[in-house]
Design a protein around this motif. Structure first.
Motif, PDB file in Angstrom:
ATOM      1  N   GLU A 120       0.755  -1.339   0.266  1.00 13.96           N
ATOM      2  CA  GLU A 120      -0.444  -0.155  -0.044  1.00 13.96           C
ATOM      3  C   GLU A 120       1.070   1.078   0.175  1.00 13.96           C
ATOM      4  O   GLU A 120       0.821   2.272  -0.596  1.00 13.96           O
ATOM      5  N   VAL A 121       2.393   1.535   0.973  1.00 12.83           N
ATOM      6  CA  VAL A 121       2.993   1.843   0.253  1.00 12.83           C
ATOM      7  C   VAL A 121       3.120   2.711  -0.467  1.00 12.83           C
ATOM      8  O   VAL A 121       3.814   3.733  -0.827  1.00 12.83           O
ATOM      9  N   LEU A 122       3.687   1.526  -1.012  1.00 15.44           N
ATOM     10  CA  LEU A 122       4.348   1.973  -2.462  1.00 15.44           C
ATOM     11  C   LEU A 122       3.272   2.186  -3.458  1.00 15.44           C
ATOM     12  O   LEU A 122       3.618   2.960  -4.394  1.00 15.44           O
ATOM     13  N   VAL A 123       2.182   1.404  -3.426  1.00 14.87           N
ATOM     14  CA  VAL A 123       1.184   2.233  -4.905  1.00 14.87           C
ATOM     15  C   VAL A 123       1.095   3.553  -3.932  1.00 14.87           C
ATOM     16  O   VAL A 123       0.848   4.317  -5.211  1.00 14.87           O
ATOM     17  N   ARG A 124       0.871   4.061  -2.372  1.00 16.46           N
ATOM     18  CA  ARG A 124       0.776   5.379  -2.743  1.00 16.46           C
ATOM     19  C   ARG A 124       2.132   6.895  -3.358  1.00 16.46           C
ATOM     20  O   ARG A 124       1.939   7.459  -4.101  1.00 16.46           O
ATOM     21  N   ALA A 139       4.622  -6.351  -5.035  1.00 18.20           N
ATOM     22  CA  ALA A 139       5.037  -7.444  -3.949  1.00 18.20           C
ATOM     23  C   ALA A 139       6.638  -7.726  -4.054  1.00 18.20           C
ATOM     24  O   ALA A 139       7.018  -7.851  -2.676  1.00 18.20           O
ATOM     25  N   GLU A 140       7.313  -7.727  -4.983  1.00 13.86           N
ATOM     26  CA  GLU A 140       8.672  -8.040  -5.056  1.00 13.86           C
ATOM     27  C   GLU A 140       9.469  -6.901  -4.482  1.00 13.86           C
ATOM     28  O   GLU A 140       9.858  -7.581  -3.517  1.00 13.86           O
ATOM     29  N   ILE A 141       9.415  -5.826  -4.442  1.00 18.22           N
ATOM     30  CA  ILE A 141      10.180  -4.124  -3.654  1.00 18.22           C
ATOM     31  C   ILE A 141       9.515  -4.597  -2.377  1.00 18.22           C
ATOM     32  O   ILE A 141      10.342  -4.459  -1.549  1.00 18.22           O
ATOM     33  N   ALA A 142       8.387  -4.750  -1.934  1.00 18.53           N
ATOM     34  CA  ALA A 142       7.493  -4.781  -0.877  1.00 18.53           C
ATOM     35  C   ALA A 142       8.285  -6.246   0.070  1.00 18.53           C
ATOM     36  O   ALA A 142       8.818  -5.826   1.366  1.00 18.53           O
ATOM     37  N   GLY A 143       8.753  -6.961  -0.418  1.00 21.13           N
ATOM     38  CA  GLY A 143       9.114  -8.346   0.209  1.00 21.13           C
ATOM     39  C   GLY A 143      10.663  -7.989   0.926  1.00 21.13           C
ATOM     40  O   GLY A 143      11.472  -8.654   0.810  1.00 21.13           O
ATOM     41  N   ALA A 163      11.205   0.973   1.318  1.00 22.64           N
ATOM     42  CA  ALA A 163      10.692   0.336   0.738  1.00 22.64           C
ATOM     43  C   ALA A 163      10.546   2.182  -0.873  1.00 22.64           C
ATOM     44  O   ALA A 163      10.956   1.682  -1.570  1.00 22.64           O
ATOM     45  N   ASN A 164      10.174   2.740  -0.289  1.00 28.40           N
ATOM     46  CA  ASN A 164       9.959   4.128  -0.817  1.00 28.40           C
ATOM     47  C   ASN A 164      11.775   4.338  -1.414  1.00 28.40           C
ATOM     48  O   ASN A 164      11.751   5.140  -3.100  1.00 28.40           O
ATOM     49  N   ARG A 165      12.869   4.194  -0.997  1.00 28.02           N
ATOM     50  CA  ARG A 165      13.933   4.248  -1.083  1.00 28.02           C
ATOM     51  C   ARG A 165      14.290   2.802  -2.472  1.00 28.02           C
ATOM     52  O   ARG A 165      14.875   3.572  -4.066  1.00 28.02           O
ATOM     53  N   LEU A 166      13.662   1.725  -2.483  1.00 23.84           N
ATOM     54  CA  LEU A 166      13.787   0.900  -3.197  1.00 23.84           C
ATOM     55  C   LEU A 166      13.020   1.481  -5.027  1.00 23.84           C
ATOM     56  O   LEU A 166      13.559   0.777  -5.625  1.00 23.84           O
TER      57      LEU A 166
END
Length: 345
Positions: free
Chosen positions: A196-200, A215-219, A228-231
């Motif tokens: 959800e953070v990444l989608v936003r 999902a891959e980044i979040a994992g 997560a935001n940095r990646l």
């Protein structure tokens, strides 16, 4: 903005116009509790605290935010100031090394102002003792002169709300911790919350990213929104420079930046490799381990170990650090014999 043909796996690369995001962190910070993702319990508690203060026309209680780095402590402080309608003053514990430093900050606060002190456990002890009286009675005592002729002058302060943030709440003295009306303990995020953070974030950065890539980044984000935001930004950069997209861009970018499928980086793997290859899986003492990887022991203890322990790759014993069977499997190594080190804890 350009888009590849397959929208299910596409990362849309931004046009020069959308590259005008100048302040990433500021742009990605939520502005209110409704926009804040995760930490549902803490959000509900803060909302109740703010609503009660608003209904009683008073300043909110002092708030202590405790938890690992990158989970949103500074963001929550900004949201409290925004939703309470009061200005925010930001300082940090290392910057307050004398009681006079704190007195200068407190005496300049306006009524209702929010004072945010990051890493509050690193304040000087003399400043902490001054803060006790300021938090409880909204006044401080200033000493004028020295020796037998010294005089204490009381100075009344405007009512204010202190928000302290700490990554090591155990280092706070009990008298200071007890003066906070509310203590929030922030927890690591679940993978679906990071998605959800990444989608936003992708929406704010004018990106369109497929769910499998998200999902891959979040994992691989170690349960931390900041990571997560940095990646996400690194994947965005890779997709832009190499003219690629989708899951391939995620894998290639994170491989380039040494982030594996569990979220381990170069230093994490160096620590694990040292324990496995040089010390036969441990136990090995902290100082010996730090020397073997060329890092400070404090870095190993505060940055590397918490995550390795949390994902079950490392355990801490009275004799030292020991790698688990999962660590052997993750690095593709075979355990041969137990180690004999660990005498320098």
């Amino acid at each position: 903005m350009t888009r590849d043909e397959d929208p299910t796996t596409a990362i849309v690369r931004p046009t020069p116009e959308s590259e005008a995001e100048l302040a990433f962190e500021g742009a990605l910070r939520p502005k209110n509790l409704a926009e804040f993702v995760g930490q549902e319990k803490v959000r509900a508690q803060l909302q109740l605290l703010l609503d009660a203060a608003r209904m009683q026309n008073r300043t909110p209680d002092h708030i202590l935010l405790a938890g690992p780095p990158g989970l949103g402590k500074t963001t929550l402080a900004m949201i409290v100031a925004e939703e309470s309608g009061h200005p925010l003053r930001i300082s940090s514990g290392p910057a307050i090394q004398h009681a006079g430093d704190l007195a200068a900050v407190l005496s300049s606060l306006v009524p209702g102002e929010i004072l945010f002190i990051d890493e509050i456990h690193r304040m000087a002890r003399s400043a902490e003792e001054m803060l006790y009286l300021a938090m409880e009675d909204f006044r401080i005592d200033i000493m004028v002169g020295k020796g037998a002729g010294a005089t204490s002058i009381p100075l009344d302060l405007a009512p204010f709300t202190l928000i302290g943030a700490t990554t090591r709440s155990g280092l706070l003295p009990n008298p200071l911790r007890d003066r906070f009306g509310f203590t929030a303990h922030l927890e690591f995020y679940e993978t679906h919350e990071l998605e959800e953070v990444l989608v936003r974030a992708s929406r704010l950065l004018a990106l369109e990213i497929a769910s499998d890539a998200t999902a891959e980044i979040a994992g691989r984000s170690r349960g931390t929104p900041r990571i997560a935001n940095r990646l996400l930004r690194r994947v965005r950069d890779y997709a832009l420079v190499h003219d690629t997209d989708g899951l391939h861009a995620v894998h290639a970018a994170l491989e380039l930046y040494d982030v594996d499928e569990l979220g381990l980086d170069r230093l994490d793997r160096a620590v694990l490799s040292a324990i496995l290859a040089r010390f036969d899986g441990g136990p090995v003492g902290l100082n010996t381990l730090a020397v073997s990887v060329g890092e400070e022991s404090e870095t190993i203890e505060s940055v590397v170990e918490p995550f390795l322990v949390r994902v079950g790759l490392l355990t801490r014993t009275p004799r030292g650090r020991v790698a688990t069977k999962a660590a052997w499997r993750h690095l593709g190594m075979t355990q041969e014999s137990p180690g004999l080190f660990g005498d320098d804890l």
